[in-house]
Design an enzyme around this catalytic site. Sequence first.
Site, PDB file in Angstrom:
ATOM      1  N   LYS A  52       0.844  -1.205   0.000  1.00  0.00           N
ATOM      2  CA  LYS A  52       0.000   0.000   0.000  1.00  0.00           C
ATOM      3  C   LYS A  52       0.875   1.250   0.000  1.00  0.00           C
ATOM      4  O   LYS A  52       0.599   2.209  -0.728  1.00  0.00           O
ATOM      5  CB  LYS A  52      -0.950  -0.017   1.205  1.00  0.00           C
ATOM      6  N   GLN A  96      -4.883  -1.684   9.475  1.00  0.00           N
ATOM      7  CA  GLN A  96      -4.747  -3.007   8.864  1.00  0.00           C
ATOM      8  C   GLN A  96      -5.299  -4.083   9.798  1.00  0.00           C
ATOM      9  O   GLN A  96      -4.980  -4.118  10.989  1.00  0.00           O
ATOM     10  CB  GLN A  96      -3.271  -3.283   8.524  1.00  0.00           C
ATOM     11  N   ASP A 119     -11.248   2.494   3.618  1.00  0.00           N
ATOM     12  CA  ASP A 119     -11.494   1.048   3.517  1.00  0.00           C
ATOM     13  C   ASP A 119     -12.984   0.741   3.332  1.00  0.00           C
ATOM     14  O   ASP A 119     -13.347  -0.373   2.946  1.00  0.00           O
ATOM     15  CB  ASP A 119     -11.045   0.341   4.808  1.00  0.00           C
TER      16      ASP A 119
HETATM   17  N1  GUN Z   1      -7.005  -7.107   5.997  1.00  0.00           N
HETATM   18  C1  GUN Z   1      -7.300  -7.849   4.889  1.00  0.00           C
HETATM   19  N2  GUN Z   1      -7.793  -7.063   3.910  1.00  0.00           N
HETATM   20  C2  GUN Z   1      -7.812  -5.799   4.396  1.00  0.00           C
HETATM   21  C3  GUN Z   1      -8.197  -4.557   3.846  1.00  0.00           C
HETATM   22  O1  GUN Z   1      -8.665  -4.421   2.707  1.00  0.00           O
HETATM   23  N3  GUN Z   1      -8.050  -3.479   4.680  1.00  0.00           N
HETATM   24  C4  GUN Z   1      -7.569  -3.593   5.943  1.00  0.00           C
HETATM   25  N4  GUN Z   1      -7.495  -2.485   6.685  1.00  0.00           N
HETATM   26  N5  GUN Z   1      -7.206  -4.740   6.481  1.00  0.00           N
HETATM   27  C5  GUN Z   1      -7.322  -5.840   5.704  1.00  0.00           C
END
Ligand code: GUN
Length: 298
Positions: A52, A96, A119
Site C-alpha cells: 500500500k 490493517q 477502507d
Molecule cells: N485485511 C485484509 N484485507 C484488508 C483490507 O482491505 N483493509 C484492511 N485495513 N485490512 C485488511
Amino acid sequence: MEILDGKKTAADIRQEIAAEVERMVQAGQKRPHLAAILVGHDGGSETYVANKVKACEACGFQSTLLRFEDTITEDELLAEVRRLNDDPGIDGFIVQLPLPRHISEQRVIETIDYRKDVDGFHPINAGRLFAGLPCYISATPKGILELLRRHGVETAGRRVVILGRSNIVGKPLAGLMMQRAYGDATVTVCHSRTRNLAEECRRADILVAAIGQPGFVTADMVRPGVTVVDVGTTRVPDASRPRGFRLSGDVRFDEVAPLCAHITPVPGGVGPMTIAMLMQNTLAAARGDIYPRITAAD
Ligand code: GUN
C-alpha cells in the site's frame, strides 16, 4: 480462456491516478495523503501494508505508516485513531486487520471518522452502500467489479454466486452485484451451512470464491464457460520457495482454468486490484468527491 490480469490493470489504474494527482498539484492543490496503522508483525499484513505504501508512491500520494507493537492497548490504539480523525493533513486512513485478540476490531472501525474511512468498513459506509448512497466502497469488492468491467465481462442479468459472507468481501460484493448501478446481477451467497454447494456453484455465470480455503473450488463445481474470481490468498508452506511459502487461492487453478471463459490468477488477480481501489478511494477523499472535505473548523 482469458486470464483477468489484475497486476496489469492495477498498474494502469495507478498511472491514471498519478496523472490526476499531477493535474491537482499543478492547480495548486496538495497531494492526497493516506495513513496506515499496522499493529504487530503478522507476515501477511506487513506485505499488504508495504504494498500500500509503494502504491502511494506510484500514485504521487504522501503516505504515513504508523507502527505499533501488539502490546498496544485498545485505548491507546483508539487514541491514535482519533488523532488521525482530527489531523487535517490526512485525507484518509486505514487500520490493517486483523488486530490482536485483546483489541475489538469493531470498536476500532466504529471510531474511525466515516469521512476518512477509505477502507469502507465503517457501518455508515457499509450501510450507505446497501442503500445505494454515495460512500467509500470497500476495496476488494470494488476491485472485482472494476476488473470485470475493464475486461468487458458483463454482469447485468448474470447469475453471480459468491462463496463467503465476510464483512470485507462477501457481503459488500453481494450488495454491489445486486444493485442496478453496479452489477445488476442475480446474486446467491453461499456459506458453511449452504446445502448442495457444488450444485449452487454450477449455476454460476460468475463464481467468486472468498472463503480462504486453499483449493476449495474444484473442476466439478463449475459450468464450462464460467468466469471465476479467486479472492483467496492463503500462505501455504512450500520449502521449494525462497520465503518458505507460496500464496494459494481458493480455486484449483490447474483443473478449473481450462473450463473457464475468464479466470483470475493468484497472485496477480484480485490482490493488486484491491490496493488500486484503496488508492482511488484516497484520491476521492482528497478531492472531497464523496463527503465534503473535513476542515480544521470541524
Ligand atoms: N485485511 C485484509 N484485507 C484488508 C483490507 O482491505 N483493509 C484492511 N485495513 N485490512 C485488511
